[in-house]
Design an enzyme around this catalytic site. Structure first.
Site, PDB file in Angstrom:
ATOM      1  N   ARG A 171       5.337   2.194 -10.620  1.00  0.00           N
ATOM      2  CA  ARG A 171       4.024   1.616 -10.318  1.00  0.00           C
ATOM      3  C   ARG A 171       2.898   2.577 -10.662  1.00  0.00           C
ATOM      4  NH1 ARG A 171       2.125   0.120  -4.289  1.00  0.00           N
ATOM      5  NH2 ARG A 171       0.803   1.951  -4.537  1.00  0.00           N
ATOM      6  N   HIS A 223       0.787  -7.223   2.011  1.00  0.00           N
ATOM      7  CA  HIS A 223      -0.219  -6.161   2.006  1.00  0.00           C
ATOM      8  C   HIS A 223      -0.950  -6.171   0.673  1.00  0.00           C
ATOM      9  CE1 HIS A 223       3.119  -4.323  -0.190  1.00  0.00           C
ATOM     10  NE2 HIS A 223       2.253  -3.460  -0.707  1.00  0.00           N
ATOM     11  N   ASP A 229      -2.535  -3.014  -1.933  1.00  0.00           N
ATOM     12  CA  ASP A 229      -2.455  -1.551  -2.042  1.00  0.00           C
ATOM     13  C   ASP A 229      -3.823  -0.892  -1.813  1.00  0.00           C
ATOM     14  OD1 ASP A 229       0.196  -1.974  -2.781  1.00  0.00           O
ATOM     15  OD2 ASP A 229      -0.306  -2.036  -4.920  1.00  0.00           O
ATOM     16  N   HIS A 246       0.617  -8.951  -1.909  1.00  0.00           N
ATOM     17  CA  HIS A 246       1.975  -9.061  -2.437  1.00  0.00           C
ATOM     18  C   HIS A 246       2.980  -8.637  -1.373  1.00  0.00           C
ATOM     19  CE1 HIS A 246       0.517  -5.029  -3.525  1.00  0.00           C
ATOM     20  NE2 HIS A 246       1.781  -4.616  -3.424  1.00  0.00           N
TER      21      HIS A 246
HETATM   22  C1  SIN Z   1       4.566  -2.644  -3.863  1.00  0.00           C
HETATM   23  O1  SIN Z   1       4.367  -3.059  -2.735  1.00  0.00           O
HETATM   24  O2  SIN Z   1       3.704  -2.058  -4.494  1.00  0.00           O
HETATM   25  C2  SIN Z   1       5.914  -2.881  -4.515  1.00  0.00           C
HETATM   26  C3  SIN Z   1       6.156  -4.299  -4.852  1.00  0.00           C
HETATM   27  C4  SIN Z   1       7.558  -4.536  -5.328  1.00  0.00           C
HETATM   28  O3  SIN Z   1       8.370  -3.600  -5.326  1.00  0.00           O
HETATM   29  O4  SIN Z   1       7.869  -5.659  -5.720  1.00  0.00           O
END
Ligand code: SIN
Length: 282
Positions: free
Chosen positions: A272, A102, A104, A257
């Site tokens: 994050r 995905h 963000d 990612h």
């Molecule tokens: C996310 O999808 O923002 C998290 C990525 C992760 O935890 O590695």
């Protein structure tokens, strides 16, 4: 000697990502250091930093040196720091957050510029994150498919992922909030011109894209499936192995990612921060 002389930017794969040495993200960045990082960010799509161990205040200050922080509606924030979202999986939980390809906030009209993820607690092994480069994936398509995609738009939504009707196990729902606010539906070009690099980039993703504008979901599915299979091919991806103190800063308009969920029985906690973006054009 300039303060950028000690900065080393080392690409980690052909398609996506670079590791940056010689920068201390816990201190304010000079305009020349920031400019060096901005150039590397536009060129590589994800920057990886080691041995940083940022406090929430330092994490926020680094984020604000790039732009305005956007508070995620759905993630539980870190106590006392609404700007910092927790990406948490406890030993008894089976599903992780972000465990599929995905990018963000693609459901927003002005999708987030990027996300800055700091490792707080890592499993003994596992818990890596995969990244894929959407510029390289786009460039490898045939001229005919590029021509077809050039006029197309796609619908993105938050409803099926974060909404009240989302098919989500209870142990994930407990870590998220505001399901009633998951009402974002928006349309973006399938191929965007990246706002920083000017590079063409594929902008559909398996997490949030529902289909092509003017096409039914059934009609959209085969072409989306082809694009997803193509963009997640090994040559467009990189696997980042976290260490204590690691930071990854990715561009949501240039990359996908995928947080791997291969550490059953162990805790993984990340912080994050997401940065505000802009409307995207073809
Ligand atoms: C996310 O999808 O923002 C998290 C990525 C992760 O935890 O590695």
């Amino acid at each position: 000697m300039s303060d950028t002389d000690q900065i080393v930017v080392k690409p980690v794969s052909n398609a996506v990502g670079a590791e940056v040495d010689g920068v201390d993200l816990s201190s304010p960045l000079s305009p020349s250091v920031l400019s060096t990082l901005q150039t590397a960010f536009a060129a590589h799509g994800v920057l990886f930093f080691r041995n940083q161990s940022l406090t929430p205040e330092q994490h926020i200050a680094f984020a604000e040196s790039w732009g305005r922080v956007v508070v995620n509606r759905f993630f539980t924030p870190v106590e006392d720091y609404p700007q910092v979202a927790e990406v948490r999986k406890e030993p008894h939980q089976s599903i992780n957050i972000g465990g599929g390809w995905h990018t963000d906030h693609s459901y927003d009209e002005e999708p987030a510029l990027g996300s800055i993820l700091c490792a707080k607690e890592l499993p003994e092994s596992g818990g890596d994150t995969l990244f894929a480069g959407m510029g390289a994936a786009y460039e490898a398509l045939s001229p005919g498919l590029k021509e077809t995609l050039s006029g197309m738009k796609a619908l993105h939504s938050s409803r099926h992922v974060f909404g009240e009707k989302a098919d989500m196990p209870e142990d994930v729902r407990d870590r998220l909030k505001n399901a009633e606010s998951a009402t974002q539906d928006t349309v973006h070009p399938v191929v965007i011109t990246h706002p920083l690099s000017g590079r063409k980039s594929l902008y559909v993703n398996p997490g949030f894209t529902l289909g092509f504008e003017g096409w039914t979901a059934e009609e959209s599915r085969p072409l989306l499936a082809y694009l997803y299979e193509h963009a997640s091919r090994e040559e467009f991806t990189f696997r980042f192995r976290w260490q204590p103190g690691s930071v990854a800063f990715w561009d949501n308009r240039a990359t996908w990612h995928y947080a791997l969920n291969d550490y059953a029985g162990q805790r993984r906690l990340m912080h994050r921060i997401t940065l505000d973006g802009e409307a995207l054009s073809a």
